[in-house]
Enzyme design. Structure first.
Site, PDB file in Angstrom:
ATOM      1  N   ASN A 101      49.741 -11.115  92.378  1.00  0.00           N
ATOM      2  CA  ASN A 101      49.328  -9.937  93.031  1.00  0.00           C
ATOM      3  C   ASN A 101      50.615  -8.911  93.264  1.00  0.00           C
ATOM      4  OD1 ASN A 101      48.507  -8.033  95.037  1.00  0.00           O
ATOM      5  ND2 ASN A 101      49.327  -9.432  96.836  1.00  0.00           N
ATOM      6  N   GLU A 481      44.713  17.292 109.088  1.00  0.00           N
ATOM      7  CA  GLU A 481      44.476  15.748 108.918  1.00  0.00           C
ATOM      8  C   GLU A 481      44.396  15.124 110.257  1.00  0.00           C
ATOM      9  OE1 GLU A 481      43.103  13.961 107.136  1.00  0.00           O
ATOM     10  OE2 GLU A 481      43.712  11.811 107.448  1.00  0.00           O
ATOM     11  N   LYS A 485      41.293  13.116 111.894  1.00  0.00           N
ATOM     12  CA  LYS A 485      41.634  11.813 112.473  1.00  0.00           C
ATOM     13  C   LYS A 485      41.015  11.726 113.888  1.00  0.00           C
ATOM     14  CE  LYS A 485      41.480  10.154 109.622  1.00  0.00           C
ATOM     15  NZ  LYS A 485      41.710  10.431 108.082  1.00  0.00           N
ATOM     16  N   GLU A 488      36.923  12.419 114.059  1.00  0.00           N
ATOM     17  CA  GLU A 488      36.105  11.251 113.481  1.00  0.00           C
ATOM     18  C   GLU A 488      36.147  10.104 114.009  1.00  0.00           C
ATOM     19  OE1 GLU A 488      36.582  10.327 109.474  1.00  0.00           O
ATOM     20  OE2 GLU A 488      38.767  10.327 109.561  1.00  0.00           O
ATOM     21  N   HIS A 504      45.393  35.085 115.953  1.00  0.00           N
ATOM     22  CA  HIS A 504      44.279  35.944 115.361  1.00  0.00           C
ATOM     23  C   HIS A 504      42.869  35.799 115.995  1.00  0.00           C
ATOM     24  CE1 HIS A 504      47.193  38.066 112.719  1.00  0.00           C
ATOM     25  NE2 HIS A 504      47.618  36.910 112.315  1.00  0.00           N
TER      26      HIS A 504
HETATM   27  O1  M6R Z   1      36.769   8.708  98.711  1.00  0.00           O
HETATM   28  P1  M6R Z   1      37.250  10.027  99.143  1.00  0.00           P
HETATM   29  O2  M6R Z   1      38.616  10.174  99.015  1.00  0.00           O
HETATM   30  O3  M6R Z   1      36.806  10.951  97.670  1.00  0.00           O
HETATM   31  O4  M6R Z   1      36.445  10.375 100.321  1.00  0.00           O
HETATM   32  C1  M6R Z   1      36.493  11.637 101.023  1.00  0.00           C
HETATM   33  C2  M6R Z   1      36.234  11.881 102.196  1.00  0.00           C
HETATM   34  O5  M6R Z   1      34.879  11.498 102.425  1.00  0.00           O
HETATM   35  C3  M6R Z   1      37.030  11.003 103.198  1.00  0.00           C
HETATM   36  O6  M6R Z   1      38.448  11.303 103.170  1.00  0.00           O
HETATM   37  C4  M6R Z   1      36.515  11.142 104.670  1.00  0.00           C
HETATM   38  O7  M6R Z   1      36.708  12.622 105.173  1.00  0.00           O
HETATM   39  C5  M6R Z   1      37.301  10.032 105.689  1.00  0.00           C
HETATM   40  N1  M6R Z   1      36.459   9.572 106.572  1.00  0.00           N
HETATM   41  C6  M6R Z   1      38.555  10.684 105.980  1.00  0.00           C
HETATM   42  O8  M6R Z   1      39.260   9.474 107.005  1.00  0.00           O
END
Ligand code: M6R
Length: 610
Positions: A101, A481, A485, A488, A504
């Site tokens: 690994n 980002e 985070k 979600e 604006h």
């Molecule tokens: O596998 P991917 O990088 O294509 O996925 C993209 C998005 O679905 C993914 O980044 C999603 O937004 C996550 N929930 C972010 O934390």
């Protein structure tokens, strides 16, 4: 990030034990699996591509004879997930067997050298050089034993490894060693084990010995001998009694995968910095020739693309267009053509929107390049050239370590193109390469010093109904980002804008106590203007939370709360360290609210529908 396991028993066959243990390591990688045992002086190997259960159904991993064996569950880095690339790998004689690994950085040089000595390779892996090097060492020093040959071999490897070796020449032992990749030894009543992590052997024994970098271990059924590779000195280390439940063990003692993965980032960044030169070179050549370049991705991967567009512009003077994959066909579907180059970025390599944009571009004869964490995914199959981001499997739904590793690969790519194009002075290139190399330590320091502070911050703001995230330049991506985070994982509505845009419109939302997070690197042109943006918010009663460099007294004095990152981070690399406090903030906000950050509602790890 593969899983390795070895087992040597006093009685009975090793293979069913190895099979069951690999199942417990499957979260580390699951694109192929293999086991080798030694029975009556003969090596037996079973391996194939696919998940462990699928492979077991086809070739029965439990019926191999022999009390000594090693096994591997793979997460492809070098070479697609095919049978020939599955571990274990053997030398030309089939007597020396290795599972590994990690990443051997100098494998191409070693492979060429060995091929010139008539060694025959069957895989595309970096690992395969190891058994051949051991074989060659023994050939040159016929009086050496296998352990000595392993030591000499290891001295020639650069990169990271946890490896386990068995040989029919000396059938009653397993030799294993570690440099940067995890290795732990288990001591049972009638067997000893080696593994990538103790989850693997926990049902058999809770007595574990952690192995440090630069150590070599020889296992026999009732003995464990540890030596320093450098000077051969014996190391005495008493076993630790582990009180973790199997569930805790998979998470390495962390309460959630998300926080485990946040903590893994220094190690993952080290891995990613070993991004394959060859692929960086190829990809940068395609980008250099391109007439127009689109960066296409979704969610967090899109934010990596947005940051990358600043990197390529500043370092390589290449204009690129970051586009949400879900919008790509509508926005550019008609204009994309043979002169277009699409760099699709996807952790999973299976996101339907991203693949949709790729298919449309392919039909119009555009060049498709890929960056993904999943070698063998659809994206790798449809890309002209792809590069792996080497993050290992990410289990938390929220992308954390995969974001910083995407950024690291994209920064390396931008630097590579910049060198090709001779756009940035050698001094600046050297400086940036240096700072990039230092990022794993920088990120480590942020986690160590700031995790408690972020926890307190999350507690203070746990009832906030809404958050603002503002950044300028490349850190607009960091702000987006941070917002994603928090939304979600902690279900807190949040807004993110380039800081200059807030006046604006969005600033009208501000009322006393409204939390506004500012991302404030010191390097570059954005600092001065950010100070003005902070003042605008402060004048309207916002609670200012700033992410600043140590010693940034100006912004510190204007902030209600601040989190510091180490000094001297070049702006073009700043999203990598500056996003860490935002990941921690989202995580601890979710924890404060009693939510499970690993499984946010309505979301899936891989979004395979449009
Ligand atoms: O596998 P991917 O990088 O294509 O996925 C993209 C998005 O679905 C993914 O980044 C999603 O937004 C996550 N929930 C972010 O934390």
């Amino acid at each position: 990030m593969c899983g390795i396991f070895g087992c040597i028993t006093m009685n009975g066959n090793a293979s069913p034990i190895i099979h069951a243990s690999l199942k417990r390591l499957e979260y580390r990688g699951y694109d192929s699996v293999g086991i080798a045992t030694i029975n009556n002086g003969e090596v037996a190997i079973k391996k194939d591509q696919g998940k462990i259960d699928e492979v077991h159904e086809l070739i029965n991993l439990d019926d191999m004879q022999g009390n000594v064996g090693i096994g591997h569950t793979r997460w492809a880095t070098h070479g697609a997930p095919l049978k020939e690339n599955a571990h274990p790998h053997v030398d030309c004689t089939g007597q020396i067997v290795v599972v590994h690994n990690g990443i051997i950085e100098n494998y191409t040089e070693l492979k060429t050298e060995l091929e010139n000595q008539n060694h025959k390779f069957v895989s595309k892996t970096d690992t395969e050089v190891i058994p051949h090097l051991i074989e060659e060492t023994l050939k040159k020093n016929p009086t050496s034993n296998v352990t000595e040959a392993v030591v000499e071999t290891i001295k020639r490897l650069s990169g990271s490894y946890a490896l386990a070796v068995i040989s029919s020449k000396e059938p009653n032992k397993i030799i294993c060693a570690r440099s940067e990749s995890p290795l732990v030894i288990g001591i049972g009543e009638d067997a000893t084990y080696c593994a990538s992590d103790l989850t693997a052997f926990l049902p058999m024994t809770n007595k574990a010995v952690m192995i440090n970098d630069g150590e070599l271990v020889t296992l026999t059924p009732n003995n464990v001998e540890i030596r320093r590779i450098q000077d051969g000195a014996e190391v005495t280390r008493a076993p630790t009694t582990i009180s973790w439940t199997p569930e805790m063990a998979v998470k390495q003692g962390y309460p959630h995968f998300m926080i485990k993965e946040i903590h893994e980032q220094p190690g993952i960044l080290r891995n990613t910095l070993r991004a394959q030169e060859h692929y960086l070179d190829l990809l940068s050549t395609f980008l250099d020739r391109a007439t127009e370049v689109f960066f296409v991705a979704c969610g967090t991967s899109y934010h990596a693309c947005l940051a990358a567009s600043y990197m390529f512009s500043k370092l390589a003077f290449l204009p690129t267009y970051p586009v949400y994959a879900s919008e790509f066909v509508e926005q550019h579907g008609k204009s994309v053509n043979i002169d277009s180059t699409i760099l699709a970025v996807s952790q999973s390599g299976e996101t339907a929107d991203t693949l949709g944009a790729v298919t449309c571009s392919q039909q119009r004869a555009a060049t498709i390049l890929g960056l993904t964490n999943t070698v063998g995914s659809t994206l790798t199959r449809v890309s002209r050239v792809y590069i792996g981001q080497q993050s290992g499997p990410e289990i938390g739904v929220a992308a954390t370590k995969t974001f910083t590793s995407q950024l690291s690969v994209l920064a390396q790519l931008a630097l590579k193109l910049s060198t090709k194009r001779g756009k940035v002075s050698q001094d600046e290139m050297d400086y940036l390469a240096d700072r990039l190399e230092a990022l794993p330590e920088t990120v480590q320091e942020i986690i160590l010093k700031q995790e408690e502070n972020v926890k307190k911050l999350a507690h203070k703001y746990k009832d906030a109904k809404i958050f603002f995230f503002l950044g300028r330049g490349i850190n607009t991506a960091t702000a987006y980002e941070g917002r994603l985070k928090l939304m979600e994982i902690a279900y807190v509505p949040a807004i993110a804008f380039p800081a200059g845009e807030s006046k604006h419109g969005p600033i009208s939302l501000i009322e006393p106590g409204f939390p506004v997070v500012f991302i404030c690197p010191r390097d570059g042109q954005t600092h001065k203007t950010l100070v003005g943006n902070i003042q605008e918010m402060k004048a309207r009663g916002a609670s200012i939370i700033s992410i600043i460099e140590e010693g940034d007294e100006e912004i510190k004095s204007m902030s209600d709360d601040y989190i510091e990152v180490p000094k001297g981070i070049p702006e073009v690399l700043s999203p990598i360290p500056f996003v860490i406090p935002l990941q921690l903030l989202a995580y601890y906000m979710a924890v404060e609210k009693g939510l499970n950050p690993d499984t946010p509602r309505n979301l899936a790890k891989s979004v395979t529908v449009k």
